[in-house]
Design an enzyme around this catalytic site. Structure first.
Site, PDB file in Angstrom:
ATOM      1  N   GLU A  85      14.057  76.253  18.243  1.00  0.00           N
ATOM      2  CA  GLU A  85      14.064  74.908  18.835  1.00  0.00           C
ATOM      3  C   GLU A  85      12.899  74.088  18.265  1.00  0.00           C
ATOM      4  O   GLU A  85      13.066  72.925  17.896  1.00  0.00           O
ATOM      5  CB  GLU A  85      13.966  75.029  20.356  1.00  0.00           C
ATOM      6  CG  GLU A  85      14.349  73.779  21.096  1.00  0.00           C
ATOM      7  CD  GLU A  85      14.312  73.969  22.608  1.00  0.00           C
ATOM      8  OE1 GLU A  85      14.056  75.104  23.080  1.00  0.00           O
ATOM      9  OE2 GLU A  85      14.523  72.990  23.331  1.00  0.00           O
TER      10      GLU A  85
HETATM   11  O1  LIG Z   1      15.160  71.358  26.326  1.00  0.00           O
HETATM   12  P1  LIG Z   1      15.429  71.890  27.683  1.00  0.00           P
HETATM   13  O2  LIG Z   1      14.205  72.401  28.327  1.00  0.00           O
HETATM   14  O3  LIG Z   1      16.574  72.837  27.727  1.00  0.00           O
HETATM   15  O4  LIG Z   1      15.862  70.639  28.594  1.00  0.00           O
HETATM   16  P2  LIG Z   1      16.786  69.393  28.242  1.00  0.00           P
HETATM   17  O5  LIG Z   1      17.182  69.394  26.817  1.00  0.00           O
HETATM   18  O6  LIG Z   1      17.876  69.308  29.227  1.00  0.00           O
HETATM   19  O7  LIG Z   1      15.792  68.203  28.475  1.00  0.00           O
HETATM   20  P3  LIG Z   1      15.890  66.684  27.938  1.00  0.00           P
HETATM   21  O8  LIG Z   1      15.037  66.561  26.751  1.00  0.00           O
HETATM   22  O9  LIG Z   1      17.279  66.219  27.877  1.00  0.00           O
HETATM   23  O10 LIG Z   1      15.196  65.960  29.148  1.00  0.00           O
HETATM   24  C1  LIG Z   1      13.903  66.347  29.491  1.00  0.00           C
HETATM   25  C2  LIG Z   1      13.636  65.971  30.890  1.00  0.00           C
HETATM   26  O11 LIG Z   1      13.665  64.563  30.999  1.00  0.00           O
HETATM   27  C3  LIG Z   1      14.551  64.161  32.039  1.00  0.00           C
HETATM   28  N1  LIG Z   1      15.112  62.884  31.624  1.00  0.00           N
HETATM   29  C4  LIG Z   1      16.181  62.608  30.860  1.00  0.00           C
HETATM   30  N2  LIG Z   1      16.345  61.297  30.707  1.00  0.00           N
HETATM   31  C5  LIG Z   1      15.335  60.713  31.385  1.00  0.00           C
HETATM   32  C6  LIG Z   1      14.918  59.381  31.627  1.00  0.00           C
HETATM   33  O12 LIG Z   1      15.575  58.368  31.125  1.00  0.00           O
HETATM   34  N3  LIG Z   1      13.834  59.179  32.365  1.00  0.00           N
HETATM   35  C7  LIG Z   1      13.139  60.206  32.871  1.00  0.00           C
HETATM   36  N4  LIG Z   1      13.450  61.468  32.692  1.00  0.00           N
HETATM   37  C8  LIG Z   1      14.531  61.731  31.969  1.00  0.00           C
HETATM   38  C9  LIG Z   1      15.531  65.293  32.183  1.00  0.00           C
HETATM   39  O13 LIG Z   1      16.057  65.336  33.491  1.00  0.00           O
HETATM   40  C10 LIG Z   1      14.651  66.479  31.908  1.00  0.00           C
HETATM   41  O14 LIG Z   1      13.921  66.815  33.044  1.00  0.00           O
HETATM   42 CA   LIG Z   2      15.944  69.837  24.899  1.00  0.00          CA
END
Ligand SMILES: O=P(O)(O)OP(=O)(O)OP(=O)(O)OC[C@H]1O[C@@H](n2cnc3c(O)ncnc32)[C@H](O)[C@@H]1O
Ligand SMILES: [Ca+2]
Length: 511
Positions: A174
């Site tokens: 990753e």
């Molecule tokens: O990499 P992993 O750990 O598996 O997680 P993820 O891929 O699901 O994680 P993201 O980067 O998509 O999102 C990171 C975090 O940001 C949050 N997130 C996504 N969009 C957002 C926004 O517009 N504002 C604030 N937080 C947000 C989301 O719920 C996650 O907690």
């Molecule tokens: Ca991610």
């Protein structure tokens, strides 16, 4: 003076010859130009497509990439043409009903079918990579994690695309693919061309570090200064476009922003007696209740922690940035370091080096707080004071100002902003000065910053180890130059002929 009758004008033959010559010359020029134009007519575009699903802990995104087929091995030619956000939970959230994980992808797969031309569906590869949510589910219950993966495989196999596999990628992968993505998009793998030998046009041949903050894990990846590494498991070697890169990477499972909040709450709960918590990381007036069991059925929370005599947690915000920072600090263990330098939890970290691109939640949070700029980075003290002021605002006021922002996100920007500062400053050691080397990135060009593009480039062998051989001139410049040289040659020949043969028409008094 009248010409004598019956005699032809003496100039008629040389004039005719000149006319014929001129005509032939014009014909040659027209032929050359026509040839150059027809040769350079753009060929019909042959576009290829690739699809990657990023099955994150919080949600799944489907990306469609495209690139010109004939330029497959060039740098910077692949770009994102579509992102489709899968509604609902991340796939690891379907542990109670794994089949639903597959079904949840249906809408976005349909969307990809609209974006990729139908005749190319069969040849378009589709990959799914699952990250920290599935890593945690595998630790918790391997067989359920396998059932979730089987369900998404079944769904993707039944799509018209060329299914290439669905798997849980490691934290190392990753980090590495995120680093490859941003450096590919920033053009950092380009070899210096002739322009680079002109100092004022020289592009930087260095790379940018990558900082990714997900929901369940976070990655730091960069090329350190020191050659020798103290920890093999944090070390990667790449040869890309004829250049070697020794890269440091580490993925902290449980230190994505959602899991970090759980770690913090679990740590805070140890000092409460009745399950009510005054939390400085939430706005004054904010209330939240949750089941304690939800917090503890998670491999991130240490088993050794005391069983609690209550089942519900009642959280009340009081918006105190400094205290919030102190409570967060407790989740970073800095008491031991078996290396010359560490980040936290005894993990090796070499001295930070160069520029960094910070994406995913680093960007979402900083962007919400208006702390990302296209130009120079916002100084650390300004970032700190902005987060501090934001945390102190009442929940009522914040909600009224941002009625359209999802309540889960809005309520957690204070915690998330403070967590980002703790992680970068205390965890990784970004000082006031080093902070200036961080750029918060959402997109680079049309493509989202993240690991998916690097993953696809690697699996489709689109980043060669050696620099692909290139011709010194582009086809257009080659044809243009040929035409120009031919014209010069014709002109020289004509001039030579005129000078040495001095046709009568050019002799004094005849023209
Ligand atoms: O990499 P992993 O750990 O598996 O997680 P993820 O891929 O699901 O994680 P993201 O980067 O998509 O999102 C990171 C975090 O940001 C949050 N997130 C996504 N969009 C957002 C926004 O517009 N504002 C604030 N937080 C947000 C989301 O719920 C996650 O907690
Ligand atoms: Ca991610």
């Amino acid at each position: 003076m009248d010409e004598p009758k019956g005699t032809k004008p003496r100039t008629s033959w040389p004039r005719k010859a000149l006319l014929i010559l001129g005509f032939l010359f014009a014909l040659a020029v027209i032929a050359l130009v026509a040839m150059a134009v027809s040769q350079n007519k753009p060929l019909p575009k042959n576009i290829k497509y690739g699809i990657v699903l990023d099955a994150g802990s919080s949600h799944t995104n489907l990306y469609v990439y495209e690139w010109p087929a004939e330029k497959e091995n060039d740098t910077g030619v692949v770009h994102q043409v579509e992102v489709c956000k899968v509604e609902g939970l991340g796939i690891s959230g379907y542990s109670q009903d794994p089949e639903k994980a597959g079904l949840s992808l249906q809408h976005c797969v349909k969307r990809a079918q609209e974006v990729v031309p139908e005749q190319q569906h069969r040849e378009t590869p589709v990959y799914l990579g699952a990250t920290a949510g599935m890593r945690l589910l595998s630790l918790q219950n391997r067989s359920i994690a396998d059932r979730v993966l089987s369900a998404v495989k079944k769904m993707l196999r039944s799509s018209p695309f060329n299914f290439q596999g669905a798997r849980v990628i490691s934290g190392q992968e990753e980090g590495a693919y995120g680093w490859i993505t941003i450096n590919y998009l920033l053009g950092n793998f380009k070899q210096p061309g002739w322009r680079d030998f002109l100092p004022h046009l020289r592009s930087s041949t260095g790379t940018s570090g990558a900082l990714d903050l997900g929901g369940a894990s976070t990655q730091i990846t960069f090329v350190p200064d020191q050659e020798a590494t103290e920890s093999q498991e944090n070390s990667l070697h790449f040869r890309l476009y004829g250049k070697n890169y020794n890269v440091y990477t580490h993925s902290f499972l449980c230190y994505g922003k959602d899991q970090a909040l759980r770690l913090k709450l679990a740590s805070d709960l140890q000092s409460t007696r009745n399950g009510s918590l005054l939390d400085p990381c939430f706005h004054p007036g904010y209330l939240r209740s949750m089941n304690i069991s939800d917090l503890y059925t998670n491999p991130c929370i240490a088993n050794g922690e005391q069983p609690l005599p209550f089942t519900q947690l009642h959280l009340r915000g009081n918006g105190d940035y400094k205290r919030c920072r102190m409570t967060i600090q407790k989740i970073f263990n800095t008491s031991h370091c078996p290396y010359s330098s560490c980040s936290f939890n005894g993990i090796f970290l070499p001295p930070l080096q160069g520029e960094f691109g910070a994406f995913s939640a680093f960007y979402f949070v900083m962007n919400f707080l208006n702390l990302t700029t296209e130009k120079s980075p916002v100084p650390l003290d300004k970032v700190t004071s902005t987060v501090e002021t934001f945390c102190s605002r009442s929940w009522h006021e914040v909600k009224a100002e941002f009625p359209k922002v999802k309540e889960k996100y809005l309520s957690e920007y204070c915690f998330s902003g403070t967590y980002i500062l703790s992680l970068l400053e205390n965890g990784y050691g970004f000082t006031m000065e080093k902070w200036q080397s961080i750029q918060f990135l959402g997109k680079i060009g049309s493509s989202d910053a993240g690991w998916t593009l690097g993953y696809m480039l690697n699996l489709t062998n689109m980043i060669p180890a050696e620099k692909p051989p290139t011709r010194p001139l582009s086809h257009a410049s080659y044809v243009g130059l040929m035409v120009f040289c031919s014209l010069v040659l014709v002109a020289v020949l004509l001039l030579g002929w005129l000078t040495f043969h001095r046709p009568k028409c050019l002799q004094k008094g005849l023209i």
